[in-house]
Design an enzyme around this catalytic site. Structure first.
Site, short mmCIF file in Angstrom:
data_model
loop_
_atom_site.label_atom_id
_atom_site.label_comp_id
_atom_site.label_asym_id
_atom_site.label_seq_id
_atom_site.Cartn_x
_atom_site.Cartn_y
_atom_site.Cartn_z
N HIS A 121 3.61 10.69 0.94
CA HIS A 121 4.57 10.00 1.81
C HIS A 121 6.00 10.02 1.27
O HIS A 121 6.94 10.24 2.02
CB HIS A 121 4.12 8.55 2.02
CG HIS A 121 2.75 8.41 2.59
ND1 HIS A 121 2.45 8.73 3.89
CD2 HIS A 121 1.58 7.99 2.02
CE1 HIS A 121 1.16 8.51 4.12
NE2 HIS A 121 0.61 8.07 2.99
N GLU B 252 0.83 8.21 -3.37
CA GLU B 252 1.79 7.70 -2.39
C GLU B 252 3.08 8.52 -2.38
O GLU B 252 3.64 8.80 -1.33
CB GLU B 252 2.09 6.22 -2.68
CG GLU B 252 0.93 5.29 -2.40
CD GLU B 252 0.45 5.36 -0.96
OE1 GLU B 252 1.30 5.32 -0.04
OE2 GLU B 252 -0.78 5.48 -0.75
N HIS C 134 0.84 -1.19 0.00
CA HIS C 134 0.00 0.00 0.00
C HIS C 134 0.88 1.24 0.00
O HIS C 134 0.65 2.16 -0.76
CB HIS C 134 -0.94 0.00 1.20
CG HIS C 134 -1.94 1.11 1.18
ND1 HIS C 134 -2.98 1.21 2.08
CD2 HIS C 134 -2.07 2.18 0.36
CE1 HIS C 134 -3.70 2.28 1.81
NE2 HIS C 134 -3.16 2.90 0.78
#
Length: 265
Positions: free
Chosen positions: A155, A151, A94
């Site tokens: 992050h 993502e 993920h």
């Protein structure tokens, strides 16, 4: 940043206070309101002192460790995505998330560094297989870029303190390499734990099985039925595996199930 500065919050509270001051004649109600305001301001100030916004996203780009979060496709397909084809029979990534031990995490650290699919084109086949968006599992390419863009932006831009993850190619290739090195299913299988539609295991046996193979405890997350949805492996900034903080696990039942994949969800 991920939330309003405290000065904005206090200014807003001041305007609300002035409005209520002229609209609430009852003294007891006024005291109750003032107490609520004072509490809200104190909470907001405390959160800012910790560097944490209400969403958990910290104002600082500092972090303590990386959490490689891997999802079990069958549970995610059952609960969220209602996949139209058979999902992968292995854990898929993920995200690789910078985290702090206090529960906060940095996010969206550089809006100018937008995701560029061409920079990770050499990883395309691996990303499709091991980092797919389960939302588009029947046609992985259709939303792969948007998923990876999310993502990276949220992050990946915060992980650049780690030299191996300082570029888009480095971030995704390092996460893929860590997934392969600390593979979950083979570690569980060596201790007799397999996906099953009926065999339940204790949480501790699942965590201990991973530790027996890889030397650290993972984090487990489950859905409301006790089905494992996520297992995460945690790493120090030098990318040495470490025990995941226990508060990253949320399986409420002592027994958990790793559901076997179905032909069609």
């Amino acid at each position: 940043t991920c939330a309003l500065p405290i000065s904005h919050i206090i200014l807003t509270v001041a305007f609300v206070f002035l409005y209520v001051l002229v609209s609430i004649p009852d003294f007891v109600a006024m005291k109750t309101f003032l107490l609520a305001v004072a509490t809200a301001v104190a909470v907001a100030q405390a959160a800012q002192l910790r560097g944490i916004s209400s969403s958990g996203c910290s104002y600082s780009s500092d972090f303590d460790y990386i959490m490689l979060t891997e999802q079990w496709p069958q549970t995610e397909c059952d609960d969220t995505f209602h996949c139209s084809v058979k999902p992968p029979n292995f854990f898929t990534i993920h995200g690789a998330w910078p985290n702090n031990f206090d529960g906060s995490y940095p996010c969206n650290c550089d809006s100018s560094d937008e995701f560029d699919p061409s920079k990770v084109s050499s990883l395309h086949s691996e990303l499709v297989e091991y980092w797919p968006s389960l939302q588009c599992i029947s046609d992985p390419d259709s939303c792969l870029d948007s998923f990876l863009s999310h993502e990276w932006s949220k992050h990946g831009t915060c992980a650049r303190e780690i030299s191996a993850m300082s570029t888009q190619l480095g971030y995704f290739s390092t996460a893929l390499a860590l997934r392969e090195k600390y593979e979950i299913l083979p570690a569980l299988a060596k201790q007799g734990i397999y996906p099953s539609s009926s065999k339940w295991y204790s949480k501790s046996s699942v965590s201990t099985a991973f530790k027996s193979e890889h030397g650290t405890y993972p984090a487990l997350q489950c859905d409301s039925s006790g089905y494992i949805s996520i297992m995460a492996v945690c790493f120090a900034k030098n990318l040495t595996a470490i025990d995941c903080p226990s508060d990253n696990s949320n399986c409420n039942s002592d027994s958990v199930l790793l559901p076997d994949r179905k032909s069609v969800v």
